[in-house]
Write an enzyme that holds these catalytic residues in place. Structure first.
Site, mmCIF file in Angstrom:
data_model
loop_
_atom_site.group_PDB
_atom_site.id
_atom_site.type_symbol
_atom_site.label_atom_id
_atom_site.label_comp_id
_atom_site.label_asym_id
_atom_site.label_seq_id
_atom_site.Cartn_x
_atom_site.Cartn_y
_atom_site.Cartn_z
ATOM 1 N N GLY A 1 0.741 -1.115 0.093
ATOM 2 C CA GLY A 1 -0.024 0.227 -0.068
ATOM 3 C C GLY A 1 1.130 1.348 -0.075
ATOM 4 C CB THR B 1 12.087 3.947 -1.937
ATOM 5 O OG1 THR B 1 10.657 4.034 -1.655
ATOM 6 C CG2 THR B 1 12.547 5.102 -2.521
ATOM 7 C CB ALA C 1 14.954 8.578 -3.013
ATOM 8 N N GLY D 1 14.561 5.863 2.440
ATOM 9 C CA GLY D 1 13.231 5.253 2.648
ATOM 10 C C GLY D 1 12.619 6.205 3.824
ATOM 11 C CD GLU E 1 10.954 -0.079 9.315
ATOM 12 O OE1 GLU E 1 10.956 -0.905 10.651
ATOM 13 O OE2 GLU E 1 11.749 -0.244 8.584
#
Ligand code: FES
Ligand code: FES
Lengths: 333, 423, 164
Positions: free
Chosen positions: A47, A91, A285, A287, A290
């Site tokens: 998601g 990512t 980029a 991540g 979390e």
């Protein structure tokens, strides 16, 4: 009576498994006979949007619109490992794997195009699923045509690539290591709460969060992670707790006794994306999955103290706990 | 670097299927000739199983097969880091929490299967139940696993902690505790398995890491890896819960026995009782700081309750230790982390993986320090925040993309823009 | 089973069904298992999450809390009936545009709750929207983009005007 307070929390999160674990992602990409681009990974999209992110990266490098990407996902019979959707790594890891693979494929397409044109143009460029020679735009060849040409020549317009960075296992005696995690994401949250001193009820009334994600590949997804993560942080700070009795029986196994935030418990929040590029990340980029939830609970707990002088050292800060602490404070004064 | 597409919020590629209800989750998969599976869970959190009587359950109409450990003597334990978790607990063996499995029941309808489960009779001898990790660490505590209740210990030692405390003008000690948290993925655990003609077992189930799931299922069943195929349907939330593989393993066992497609859907209650949780953790922090707010020493003891099985625990708990100073530079850090078994539902990965719990502790500690020193909490943070060249508690030097100060400044600006007043 | 089955007539997404149902069968199971309309999700089976929300005779209900035979004679709208063939409903489009979909498991129920809100009040305030979806849990999004999507849809559908 109600009292308001403001709290801040800043956090860091080392992402990827790190610690010398063989953490890697593999992707493969091919140009299909109809000129569409097939991107294969095993990255699980829970998601958060990794499939959108890898589509964007492949589309960017190959010069095709996102709509012409076809995804082949998680099936151990047809995809190689992209590692887990955890450790805030997709990512960065699968993003890098797709970037590397798209670059290899780009060079394969480029080589074929040079041969097809029969001359070395100073440069060819990619645009809208075509290879276009500079200054002779009318001679552009579509990926579909190129795929046909490749097939006739017995060549394939496909590539496989990986991202497999090395990290250091920490020394067991002291936890020291040169590169324990690939990189770190940072987030600061500021929360304002209103506490009902009569009931101990805490309401989060204002919240901002600033994540440093290196470069947002998809800003709306970053906001989505921050908003969803912050809601989970509110739950952890104020209401969520699984309880066991002394016999190990879990006492609240349903959604009427284990409460999670509803639309009425979560305030409108603002996300300010900070982009301090990570040179190792795809397009810079890092991540965010979390760390999106980590700074919320401490910001709220600090806001509660700021509002009423109650320092909660055991989560969650339920109304009963706050009332008990308020009473203790009153007795002490 | 922003590009033509990168850095822009294009429509999410999976959104259309989801808003139309066409996306298929494991719960939405049906097959002809499909059977339903549910499992019988442990009657008590810590006990030795003496007898499992299936007679009445087998008599329930529609029941096709009930599988116990006795049918699969070769079944091996599974687990993400340590292989300590049994898919089935047999006679003479121990259950370690109320989610352990004693029998796999397969039948024509879910209603029949649930009826049969209620008719299985289990006899067992109770053992001391340990729900408190501090009790688990005591010498005389009953051992939940043979090797002892401390799963593992991790250490951290950077700089010279003694000197760090000597340099401090103020030393602050606090203990913080976090709770068991449940992921509540909106889609409950579910899966469907089929047996292909070449004996490959195909499993459709939400998992965060299908290749790892495949290997663990294969090794537990003693099958070659190629004989397990994991296919990812749409995933109705994960947050760490879908790293552990228990439903997949039960489905694989079931489908191999009955050779018909088998589907399972957990009830919400079962999902909460039997699948992983966020580790509750205890943090004991002693922090040394100079009058001007400069951190000089940080000593940490971390205890994490991983419940009945290790799952991701050995990695989660020490991640909490490794992140114990947050985004702040502290030259001298020492600490230890214990991952401990109890008879609570096992704890595993959950969003933040130990770093979430420790952040509550260190950010509370920072505010407490700020107040004691009479320094504004934002200033204290800015003063100690990492920058390029700082080193983490692991001694890792940060060489780029250290935007923490900017996140503080930007957050304050945004908060004030919205009319917020920082007091 | 079989013998004590009940005969019901129910219109689902403009299609009339005449069915024999077990008296214990829940509406959510009728829709999913028997009619194949799996867009309606089950998240708890106890009326606590809203994933199974459908619109029945113009009102949202949790289809896990209704028995199939109780739907006799009613008109039901599920997510499969939103929009018009390939054309998405403006609410669905707004959900995509605003990034209101993550795992998507709450989405069908949310979209139907959104429709019920806008059917009643074409120009709801943020608070009215939040109240209107408060029976629908979402664990992924923090609700903000869902609220935004419903506002966005209201505007597109012509309710618009007041920004709030
Ligand atoms: S499934 Fe019906 S309310 Fe949760
Ligand atoms: S999008 Fe996952 S529960 Fe709402």
């Amino acid at each position: 009576m109600k009292k308001r307070g403001v709290g801040i929390a800043s956090v860091m999160f080392g992402f990827g498994y790190g610690e010398g674990f063989p953490d890697h992602s593999t992707a493969s990409i091919r140009i299909k006979p109809d000129g569409r681009v097939e991107v294969k990974t095993a990255a699980a999209d829970v998601g958060q949007g990794v499939l959108t992110v890898v589509s964007q990266i492949a589309a960017e490098i190959l010069g095709v619109p996102v709509e012409s990407i076809d995804l082949v996902n998680g099936d151990t019979a047809v995809t190689r490992s992209s590692g887990s959707t955890s450790a805030t790594r997709q990512t960065f890891f699968t993003g890098n794997a797709v970037m590397n693979t798209a670059q290899i494929l780009r060079s394969i397409i480029f080589d074929l195009a040079v041969k097809v044109y029969g001359k070395t143009y100073p440069e060819l460029y990619f645009e809208n699923s075509c290879v276009v020679p500079h200054g002779a735009e009318e001679k552009k060849i579509s990926f579909a045509e190129l795929a046909k040409i490749a097939a006739e020549r017995g060549e394939k317009l496909e590539a496989e690539g990986s991202y497999f960075p090395i990290t250091t296992p920490p020394d067991p005696s002291n936890g020291q290591g040169e590169r324990v995690y690939v990189s770190y994401t940072f987030v600061t949250t500021i929360a304002e709460v209103e506490i009902d001193l009569g009931t101990g009820q805490v309401e989060v009334i204002r919240m901002v969060a600033a994540p440093d994600v290196g470069q947002a590949i998809h800003p709306q997804n970053v906001e989505g992670q921050m908003e969803g993560g912050s809601a989970q942080g509110i739950g952890m700070a104020l209401m969520e707790e699984i309880l066991f009795d002394e016999y190990g029986t879990l006492l609240n196994p349903n959604l009427s006794t284990y409460l999670i935030p509803t639309s009425l418990d979560v305030p409108r929040m603002q996300t300010v994306i900070v982009e301090d590029e990570e040179p190792l990340g795809p397009f810079g980029a890092k991540g965010i999955g979390e760390p999106a939830m980590i700074s919320t609970a401490p910001a709220i707990i600090n806001a509660i103290y700021n509002a009423c002088g109650v320092r909660i050292k055991e989560l969650p800060a339920t109304p009963e706990k706050i009332l008990r602490e308020l009473k203790k404070l009153a007795a002490g004064n | 670097m922003k590009g033509n597409i990168v850095g822009h919020s294009v429509p999410k590629v999976d959104a259309k299927a989801k808003v139309t209800g066409k996306a298929l989750y494991a719960t939405d998969l049906y097959m002809e000739d499909m059977l339903y599976m549910q499992v019988l869970r442990a009657p008590y959190a810590h006990a030795v199983i003496r007898k499992i009587d299936l007679a009445q359950a087998l008599a329930v109409p529609g029941i096709v097969r009930i599988i116990t450990k006795e049918d699969l003597p070769g079944l091996k334990n599974h687990g993400l880091i340590f292989k300590d978790q049994p898919a089935l607990v047999g006679i003479g063996e121990k259950v370690r929490f109320t989610g352990d499995t004693l029998a796999i029941v397969i039948g024509e309808s879910n209603i029949q299967v649930r009826k049969a489960i209620k008719k299985i009779k289990v006899e067992y001898d109770k053992l001391e139940v340990i729900t408190d990790p501090l009790r688990a660490m005591e010498e005389d505590a009953v051992t939940i696993h043979t090797a002892g209740n401390i799963v593992c210990t991790h250490k951290l030692d950077k700089g010279d902690i003694v000197r760090g405390f000597m340099e401090a003008d103020l030393i602050v000690y606090n203990e913080f505790k976090t709770q068991h948290v449940e992921h509540i993925t909106l889609q409950p655990d579910a899966g469907l398995a089929t047996l292909e003609e070449d004996d490959t077992i195909c499993i459709w189930a939400a998992t965060q890491w299908l290749h790892d799931t495949r290997v663990d299922v294969a090794q537990a069943m003693g099958l070659p890896v190629e004989k397990i195929r994991i296919i990812q349907p749409a995933i109705g939330g994960a947050f760490g819960k879908r790293e552990d593989i228990i439903a997949q393993l039960h489905l694989a066992i079931a489908v191999r026995e009955v050779k018909r497609p088998v589907k399972t859907i957990y009830s919400r209650e079962e999902s909460i009782i039997a699948t992983s949780k966020r580790h509750p953790m205890i943090f004991r922090f002693r922090t040394g700081v100079k009058k001007d707010g400069t951190l000089t020493a940080w000593e940490a003891t971390v205890i994490g309750d991983t419940g009945a099985y290790a799952s991701s625990g050995p990695a989660v708990v020490h991640k909490g230790l490794y992140h114990c100073t947050g985004p702040y530079d502290c030259p001298n850090v020492r600490g230890v982390a214990y991952t401990v078994y109890t008879n609570n539902t096992y704890a595993g990965a959950m969003r933040g993986f130990g770093a979430t719990q420790t952040a509550f502790a260190y950010e509370s500690q920072m505010d407490i320090i700020a107040e004691k020193l009479g320094i504004n909490p934002i200033e204290l943070r800015l003063k100690n925040a990492y920058q390029v060249g700082s080193t983490t508690p692991n001694g890792q030097k940060l060489y780029a993309s250290v935007g923490v100060k900017e996140t503080i400044i930007k957050a304050v600006e945004a908060f004030e823009r919205l009319g917020g007043v920082i007091r | 089973m079989g013998d004590n089955r009940l005969m019901i007539k129910v219109t689902v997404n403009d299609r009339l069904y005449e069915l024999q149902v077990d008296p214990e069968l829940r509406l959510v199971d009728l829709l999913r298992d028997e009619l194949g309309l799996t867009g309606t999700k089950e998240g708890c089976g106890k009326g606590e999450c809203g994933a199974c929300t459908i619109i029945m005779n113009g009102k949202t209900v949790n289809s896990c809390m209704v028995l199939a035979f109780q739907a006799d004679g009613s008109e039901i709208l599920t997510i499969e009936g939103m929009g018009d063939g390939e054309e998405l409903h403006p609410i669905q489009e707004a959900f995509i545009r605003q990034g209101a979909v993550q795992c998507g498991y709450c989405t069908p129920g949310m979209v139907l709750s959104a429709k019920a809100i806008l059917d009643k009040n074409p120009n709801p305030s943020e608070e009215e929207i939040r109240k209107g979806i408060s029976g629908n849990l979402c664990r992924c999004t923090g609700y903000q983009k869902i609220v935004d999507a419903i506002k966005d849809a209201a505007e597109v559908m012509g309710g618009g005007g007041d920004e709030r």
